[in-house]
Motif scaffolding. Structure first.
Motif, short mmCIF file in Angstrom:
data_model
loop_
_atom_site.label_atom_id
_atom_site.label_comp_id
_atom_site.label_asym_id
_atom_site.label_seq_id
_atom_site.Cartn_x
_atom_site.Cartn_y
_atom_site.Cartn_z
N SER A 388 39.02 17.67 -0.28
CA SER A 388 38.37 18.91 -0.70
C SER A 388 39.25 19.67 -1.68
CB SER A 388 38.09 19.81 0.51
OG SER A 388 39.32 20.27 1.07
N ALA A 389 38.61 20.58 -2.42
CA ALA A 389 39.36 21.42 -3.35
C ALA A 389 40.35 22.30 -2.61
CB ALA A 389 38.40 22.28 -4.16
N ALA A 390 39.97 22.77 -1.43
CA ALA A 390 40.87 23.62 -0.64
C ALA A 390 42.15 22.86 -0.27
CB ALA A 390 40.16 24.10 0.62
N GLU A 391 41.99 21.62 0.18
CA GLU A 391 43.15 20.80 0.53
C GLU A 391 43.99 20.49 -0.70
OE1 GLU A 391 44.10 16.43 2.60
OE2 GLU A 391 42.03 17.19 2.48
N ALA A 392 43.33 20.19 -1.81
CA ALA A 392 44.04 19.87 -3.04
C ALA A 392 44.85 21.07 -3.54
CB ALA A 392 43.05 19.43 -4.12
N PHE A 393 44.24 22.25 -3.48
CA PHE A 393 44.90 23.45 -3.97
C PHE A 393 46.09 23.80 -3.09
CE2 PHE A 393 44.75 28.18 -4.86
CZ PHE A 393 45.28 28.05 -6.14
N GLU A 394 45.91 23.69 -1.79
CA GLU A 394 47.02 23.97 -0.87
C GLU A 394 48.18 23.01 -1.12
OE1 GLU A 394 47.90 24.12 3.97
OE2 GLU A 394 45.85 23.90 3.22
N TYR A 395 47.86 21.75 -1.36
CA TYR A 395 48.91 20.75 -1.63
C TYR A 395 49.64 21.08 -2.93
CZ TYR A 395 51.20 16.19 -1.82
OH TYR A 395 52.15 15.18 -1.85
N ALA A 396 48.87 21.47 -3.96
CA ALA A 396 49.49 21.81 -5.25
C ALA A 396 50.44 22.99 -5.11
CB ALA A 396 48.40 22.11 -6.27
N LEU A 397 50.00 24.02 -4.41
CA LEU A 397 50.85 25.21 -4.26
C LEU A 397 52.11 24.91 -3.45
CD1 LEU A 397 48.22 28.05 -3.60
CD2 LEU A 397 49.30 27.40 -5.76
N SER A 398 51.98 24.07 -2.44
CA SER A 398 53.13 23.77 -1.59
C SER A 398 54.15 22.85 -2.27
CB SER A 398 52.67 23.13 -0.28
OG SER A 398 52.07 21.86 -0.51
N HIS A 399 53.75 22.22 -3.39
CA HIS A 399 54.65 21.32 -4.11
C HIS A 399 54.98 21.82 -5.52
CE1 HIS A 399 53.30 18.68 -0.87
NE2 HIS A 399 54.31 17.90 -1.14
N ARG A 400 54.77 23.11 -5.77
CA ARG A 400 54.98 23.63 -7.12
C ARG A 400 56.44 23.53 -7.56
NH1 ARG A 400 52.51 29.45 -7.92
NH2 ARG A 400 53.30 29.06 -10.00
N ARG A 401 57.32 24.16 -6.80
CA ARG A 401 58.76 24.19 -7.12
C ARG A 401 59.02 24.60 -8.57
NH1 ARG A 401 58.19 19.06 -4.52
NH2 ARG A 401 58.67 19.20 -2.30
N GLY A 402 58.38 25.70 -8.97
CA GLY A 402 58.59 26.25 -10.30
C GLY A 402 57.74 25.64 -11.39
N ARG A 403 56.93 24.68 -11.04
CA ARG A 403 56.09 24.03 -12.05
C ARG A 403 54.75 24.76 -12.21
NH1 ARG A 403 57.04 18.03 -9.57
NH2 ARG A 403 56.46 19.20 -7.70
N ARG A 404 54.14 24.59 -13.36
CA ARG A 404 52.79 25.14 -13.58
C ARG A 404 51.76 24.21 -12.96
NH1 ARG A 404 54.99 26.76 -18.95
NH2 ARG A 404 54.77 24.57 -19.49
N VAL A 405 50.67 24.81 -12.50
CA VAL A 405 49.56 24.05 -11.93
C VAL A 405 48.33 24.26 -12.80
CG1 VAL A 405 48.01 23.76 -9.95
CG2 VAL A 405 50.45 24.24 -9.58
N TYR A 406 47.74 23.16 -13.24
CA TYR A 406 46.52 23.22 -14.06
C TYR A 406 45.38 22.57 -13.29
CZ TYR A 406 49.50 24.52 -17.98
OH TYR A 406 50.39 25.17 -18.80
N CYS A 407 44.32 23.32 -13.05
CA CYS A 407 43.13 22.82 -12.36
C CYS A 407 42.06 22.60 -13.43
CB CYS A 407 42.64 23.83 -11.32
SG CYS A 407 43.95 24.38 -10.17
N VAL A 408 41.67 21.35 -13.65
CA VAL A 408 40.88 21.02 -14.82
C VAL A 408 39.89 19.90 -14.49
CG1 VAL A 408 42.56 19.30 -15.64
CG2 VAL A 408 41.09 20.47 -17.31
N GLY A 409 38.87 19.77 -15.32
CA GLY A 409 37.92 18.68 -15.19
C GLY A 409 36.50 19.11 -14.93
N SER A 410 36.30 20.35 -14.48
CA SER A 410 34.94 20.80 -14.15
C SER A 410 34.93 22.31 -13.95
CB SER A 410 34.45 20.11 -12.88
OG SER A 410 33.25 20.70 -12.44
N LEU A 411 33.87 22.96 -14.40
CA LEU A 411 33.70 24.37 -14.10
C LEU A 411 33.41 24.59 -12.62
CD1 LEU A 411 31.79 25.60 -17.25
CD2 LEU A 411 33.94 26.54 -16.41
#
Length: 425
Positions: A388-411
């Motif tokens: 799910s998007a919720a799981e994906a977003f949580e994973y991205a935030l928990s692994h940022r470590r100063g990096r930018r996160v780009y959510c792309v591919g669909s409105l």
């Protein structure tokens, strides 16, 4: 009827209606009293950039003291977003009032043997009803799909026709060549109405020029030489204009997408024609520097961006807009299955430096499958799959470590991410 009941009814329309032709939409609008008749309509079609151009036009028109209506799609979080008056989405109360009026007209249509309007027709009818009742002077209408057969094409005497960049998208409906796609988009052109279009390719440009000529319409191409990008600073992109009409000042947009100055110039040249010597470019400049358009290279949290790029040309523009400053990137991607998602994955994997790709599902049965396997074909970086998007977003935030996160591919993905943030998740 409550807002939730009205929204649910509209969202369920696709289950019991079929595609109608433009003549059906014209008849539908007659049942509503032809609310479009006295509106000065700016009709916008194209593959990419439609929403941004519409937003720029709406903002600049308001700066000229005009009362505006804006009809766009899709919505990201709430369906009211599709209908705005004076720069703000309509309230639930106004939305419900328009729904009741349109549904009453629909019931009369059905009793006289007419078919129910489609999802998009119904919302267009609501928008035009709201605009008429709300004293709107200029209505900016974004096509839903194509142009020639789009419900918005039922508006027959636009004040201006605007066509944004042309690229490959919705080929199963619009055709598989740029000429065929451009022909569908150019279907919004009406006799005598001025046409402004973004330079795209020789094939699509020729189609638009020929269609304008057949309709005896003034036609202006906004080329890549109409502006020069000066740089990106403090989350704004700066550019200058080639025409002396705009002076030697620097223009700024509240966005870092490298494709946005072209969209802004298209809107500015349309305004220049409509207002001639009575326009106030200084006001336009102030509006553009402040205006934000949701879901387009939008920073939704510090260092977290959503971009609704959902076809190859949009993905290429997105990649060009990602800073090459050495900061690491995490890409969160999803797409619906009727898009060229493998080509988008290949483009991202080969051309966008990223430390990690996270792929997920959206849209239920519409979601593209096997995205993880596809991405692994084009990158050696880690590819993480989530349900799910919720799981994906949580994973991205928990692994940022100063990096930018780009959510792309669909409105749809952009909307889900924004909704998650609003809910505090």
């Amino acid at each position: 009827m409550t807002y939730r009941e009205a929204a649910d009814y509209i969202l369920n329309i696709p289950r019991f209606t079929k595609k109608n032709d433009t003549e059906h939409t014209r008849i539908f609008l007659k049942y509503l009293g032809d609310p479009q008749t006295d509106l000065k309509v700016i009709h916008v079609a194209g593959t990419n950039g439609k929403g941004s151009v519409c937003a720029y036009l709406d903002g600049m028109l308001r700066s000229e003291g005009r009362r505006t209506g804006l009809f766009t799609s899709p919505h990201l979080v709430k369906i009211n977003e599709r209908i705005s008056v004076g720069g703000s989405p309509v309230s639930d109360e106004i939305f419900c009032g328009a729904f009741d009026a349109v549904l009453k007209a629909v019931r009369k249509m059905e009793s006289e043997g007419m078919s129910h309007p489609t999802f998009f027709e119904f919302l267009l009818g609501m928008a035009l009803y709201v605009f008429k009742r709300g004293g709107v002077e200029y209505a900016v209408l974004e096509t839903g799909l194509g142009g020639r057969l789009d419900a918005t094409a039922a508006v027959e005497r636009p004040a201006a026709c605007v066509i944004t960049s042309i690229g490959y998208d919705h080929m199963q409906y619009l055709g598989d060549t740029l000429e065929m796609i451009a022909s569908e988009k150019a279907g919004i052109i009406r006799s005598g109405a001025p046409v402004f279009y973004a330079q795209s390719s020789q094939e699509s440009d020729r189609v638009i020029e020929r269609t304008a000529e057949k309709n005896n319409s003034f036609c202006k191409k906004i080329g890549k030489d109409a502006y020069e990008i000066l740089g990106i600073e403090d989350k704004h992109i700066a550019f200058s204009c080639s025409s002396a009409y705009y002076g030697n000042t620097t223009w700024k947009l509240n966005n870092t997408g490298v494709y946005q100055p072209g969209n802004a110039m298209l809107a500015m040249e349309t305004m220049r024609y409509l207002f001639a010597e009575k326009g106030h470019p200084g006001r336009w400049r102030e509006v553009l520097s402040d205006l934000k358009w949701a879901g387009r290279m939008e920073e939704v949290m510090p260092g977290v961006y959503v971009d609704g790029a959902h076809n190859i040309s949009a993905i290429e523009g997105f990649i060009q807009s990602v800073p090459k400053d050495g900061t690491g990137n995490i890409v969160l991607f999803s797409a619906v299955k009727d898009k060229e998602y493998e080509k988008m994955a290949a483009c991202l994997g080969r051309r966008l430096p990223a430390d990690m790709y996270i792929v997920t599902q959206i849209g239920g049965s519409r979601g593209a499958e096997s995205l993880g396997d596809i991405f692994r074909k084009y990158t050696e970086q880690p590819v993480v799959e989530t349900e799910s998007a919720a799981e994906a977003f949580e994973y991205a935030l928990s692994h940022r470590r100063g990096r930018r996160v780009y959510c792309v591919g669909s409105l749809y993905l952009a909307g889900q991410i924004k909704e998650l943030i609003q809910e505090g998740r």
